[in-house]
Enzyme design. Structure first.
Site, PDB file in Angstrom:
ATOM      1  N   GLU A  86      -4.187  -7.939  15.443  1.00  0.00           N
ATOM      2  CA  GLU A  86      -3.786  -6.581  15.074  1.00  0.00           C
ATOM      3  C   GLU A  86      -4.991  -5.644  15.221  1.00  0.00           C
ATOM      4  OE1 GLU A  86      -0.363  -6.015  12.155  1.00  0.00           O
ATOM      5  OE2 GLU A  86      -2.046  -5.282  10.986  1.00  0.00           O
ATOM      6  N   GLY A  90      -4.892  -3.049   5.380  1.00  0.00           N
ATOM      7  CA  GLY A  90      -4.114  -4.145   4.808  1.00  0.00           C
ATOM      8  C   GLY A  90      -4.690  -5.515   5.111  1.00  0.00           C
ATOM      9  N   ARG A  91      -4.981  -5.769   6.372  1.00  0.00           N
ATOM     10  CA  ARG A  91      -5.422  -7.121   6.759  1.00  0.00           C
ATOM     11  C   ARG A  91      -6.828  -7.464   6.284  1.00  0.00           C
ATOM     12  NH1 ARG A  91      -4.551  -3.741  10.765  1.00  0.00           N
ATOM     13  NH2 ARG A  91      -6.136  -3.180  12.290  1.00  0.00           N
ATOM     14  N   LYS A 104       0.841  -1.192   0.000  1.00  0.00           N
ATOM     15  CA  LYS A 104       0.000   0.000   0.000  1.00  0.00           C
ATOM     16  C   LYS A 104       0.883   1.252   0.000  1.00  0.00           C
ATOM     17  CE  LYS A 104      -3.850   1.556   2.883  1.00  0.00           C
ATOM     18  NZ  LYS A 104      -4.727   1.132   3.969  1.00  0.00           N
ATOM     19  N   GLU A 154      10.667  -4.628   4.235  1.00  0.00           N
ATOM     20  CA  GLU A 154      10.727  -6.024   3.782  1.00  0.00           C
ATOM     21  C   GLU A 154      10.426  -6.125   2.291  1.00  0.00           C
ATOM     22  OE1 GLU A 154       9.149  -4.912   6.427  1.00  0.00           O
ATOM     23  OE2 GLU A 154       9.408  -6.259   8.143  1.00  0.00           O
ATOM     24  N   LYS A 196       9.394  -0.992  14.179  1.00  0.00           N
ATOM     25  CA  LYS A 196       9.849  -0.597  12.842  1.00  0.00           C
ATOM     26  C   LYS A 196      10.831   0.555  12.954  1.00  0.00           C
ATOM     27  CE  LYS A 196       5.934  -1.238   9.686  1.00  0.00           C
ATOM     28  NZ  LYS A 196       4.995  -0.471   8.879  1.00  0.00           N
ATOM     29  N   HIS A 209      -2.838 -34.837  17.338  1.00  0.00           N
ATOM     30  CA  HIS A 209      -1.624 -35.578  17.707  1.00  0.00           C
ATOM     31  C   HIS A 209      -0.550 -34.641  18.230  1.00  0.00           C
ATOM     32  CE1 HIS A 209      -3.025 -39.318  15.761  1.00  0.00           C
ATOM     33  NE2 HIS A 209      -3.728 -38.444  15.059  1.00  0.00           N
TER      34      HIS A 209
END
Ligand code: G6Q
Length: 545
Positions: free
Chosen positions: A354, A268-269, A208, A214, A513, A385
């Site tokens: 978030e 974003g999410r 965005k 990253e 950040k 398991h």
């Protein structure tokens, strides 16, 4: 208009829930099932999805009080405000309109005096055309080859939604193979590049802001890799971008025809439905992508128009509040009985944690009650398991969502009944447990002597009374997955409204950040400045050859 400010713990229903909790906290679900209608009363059937919430530690009074709480916290108006595009994300002065990006063409949603639907439809059309042209081979690579691989470069909201959906809908895959690069860990991108042929790989940079460390680092590494084998001019044919930052995209050298826009009113999410989902569309084809949106749209309508007691996201949110704020459960597990949904828990971790991991209310004051839950989980039967031991016999109460499908995807799949018998067995076992008498009866049939039996007895007992929601869906399709994701999005919204927090900002991500970019400078110059003692000593160790 912004959301109303109501401290939930000061409402009369919260206070009644507190005293009601004291009365019902030890009730046994199996006792409550003496009411034969319980399963029917506490099930919502909607389209191809049914939610059975009868295996929970609540009764009709609990539910009524929780529904009152929702009303007292102005949930109905809040839903209207969200769908209408009111600027309910107040700390960023933005509307919250992930529902608009999957809305139908005939809707009208006004933001800043403008109907946003025409531009949404236009951008949906652009995704469709690009998808169809890449899949058909009309859009070709720099060396005139058809693309075979697509790499999504993004992180957080620009990664988790797309990677989860692509994995979940692998069965419906187009001829393209998808890859995801997210971590700034250079080994991640290099490991992925190892497998790829530059001549037949398309890269989508999804960011965005187009400034995320990253994503930009990975995009630059890939750019160098591509240029080294195909030359600088290849960038225009091999890179697409999804972003709001046109200036940075241009500087990077991306072909303006391959640029897809984003809007600031989609977090974003919550953005997988928008052009952020370009890699999903390429992976499953444009028709399936449209069906994914359609499924979400149907859930939006259900959420918007159903009464609260028949409203799946509302009921799920209220049950979760019941455990979080009254039973004081810290975590919630999500267990999909489909290997395709293996990435759903990680996706929900971001969406839930978030959004609702906030300790300040909409007044800017510290909350005096618990907010966002810790979400975790993995697929069944694998998790049986692994960590189910703790859910069955540990000291913590962990409410779980069990998600299962009536039909498998492969016709020749002969194991589905086995999978689903585990699905049903677990929720039954968690509720029923196994008492002293039953364990004793079982052990008496063995060859063990009395002393051995007495020793073993307490270890083999299960207290039971562990709560679960069962979400049973007809089949995993793009449409049902769309509905399932939207269901959780709305659950998050309802909880944020009731907890009186802002669910759509994420300031908590910022501090780390900022520190990381300062530290990078110091590390690159090999000049660590003064930090706390621990960080200083770690930096020294790192910088020493
Ligand atoms: C999600 C967050 C966050 C964001 C990433 C990537 O809701 O805002 O996870 O998606 O930090 O940001 P960019 O898309 O700007 O690179």
């Amino acid at each position: 208009m912004s959301l109303k400010n109501t401290n939930p713990s000061q409402t009369s229903s919260w206070k009644s829930l507190n005293s009601h909790f004291e009365k019902v906290k030890d009730l046994e679900m199996k006792e409550m099932f003496k009411n034969e209608n319980r399963a029917d009363d506490f099930t919502i059937n909607w389209g191809d999805i049914s939610l059975d919430f009868s295996k929970n530690r609540l009764n009709k009074t609990t539910l009524d009080l929780l529904l009152n709480l929702a009303t007292q916290c102005d949930l109905k108006n809040s839903i209207e405000k969200q769908f209408n595009g009111d600027k309910i994300n107040k700390t960023e002065n933005r509307a919250v309109l992930h529902t608009a990006i999957r809305a139908s063409a005939d809707e009208n949603i006004i933001v800043d005096n403008k109907n946003i639907i025409p531009s949404i439809i236009k951008s949906r059309q652009k995704i469709k055309t690009f998808t169809d042209d890449v899949i058909s081979g009309k859009i070709k690579s720099h060396t005139n080859k058809i693309f075979k691989d697509v790499v999504n470069i993004g992180i957080g909201g620009s990664d988790l939604g797309p990677v989860m959906v692509v994995e979940s809908l692998k069965y419906y895959r187009s001829r393209l193979k998808s890859h995801f690069v997210s971590n700034v860990d250079g080994d991640h991108v290099l490991e992925i590049l190892k497998e790829l042929n530059p001549e037949t790989t398309l890269f989508i940079v999804v960011s965005k802001t187009f400034t995320t460390q990253e994503t930009i680092s990975n995009a630059n590494t890939i750019k160098d890799w591509l240029e080294a084998s195909l030359g600088e001019k290849s960038i225009k044919s091999h890179f697409a971008a999804v972003s709001t930052n046109t200036k940075e995209i241009e500087d990077f050298g991306i072909n303006s025809e391959y640029v897809f826009s984003m809007n600031d009113w989609v977090g974003g999410r919550f953005s997988l439905w928008s052009s952020v989902g370009l890699s999903i569309s390429l992976s499953i084809g444009s028709k399936n992508f449209e069906n994914l949106l359609e499924g979400a749209r149907k859930m939006d309508r259900h959420f918007k128009s159903s009464s609260f007691e028949k409203n799946i996201p509302v009921i799920l949110a209220l049950i979760s509040i019941w455990y979080n704020n009254f039973f004081k459960c810290e975590t919630e597990a999500v267990i999909p009985y489909s290997q395709y949904l293996s990435k759903l828990p990680a996706y929900l971790q971001q969406a839930v944690m978030e959004s609702n991991g906030k300790n300040v209310d909409r007044n800017g004051e510290n909350v005096s009650y618990q907010t966002g839950n810790v979400i975790w989980g993995n697929t069944g039967t694998n998790s049986q398991h692994a960590f189910f031991q703790l859910i069955h016999q540990g000291t913590k109460l962990i409410p779980c969502d069990f998600i299962g499908f009536k039909k498998p995807l492969f016709e020749q799949n002969t194991q589905h009944d086995k999978l689903m018998s585990n699905f049903f067995a677990q929720t039954e076992a968690l509720m029923m447990g196994k008492n002293h008498k039953d364990v004793e009866l079982e052990l008496n049939k063995s060859t063990l002597n009395k002393d051995e039996i007495n020793f073993l007895l307490p270890f083999k007992e299960f207290n039971g009374n562990k709560p679960t929601n069962t979400i049973l869906i007809k089949k995993l399709t793009p449409e049902s997955l769309g509905s399932l994701i939207a269901m959780y999005e709305h659950k998050i919204f309802v909880q944020g409204v009731i907890w009186n927090i802002f669910s759509y900002d994420q300031w908590g991500v910022e501090l780390g950040k900022q520190l990381a970019s300062k530290l990078l400078e110091e590390i690159e110059k090999k000049e660590p400045k003064t930090h706390d003692y621990s960080t200083n000593s770690l930096l020294k160790k790192y910088l020493k050859n």
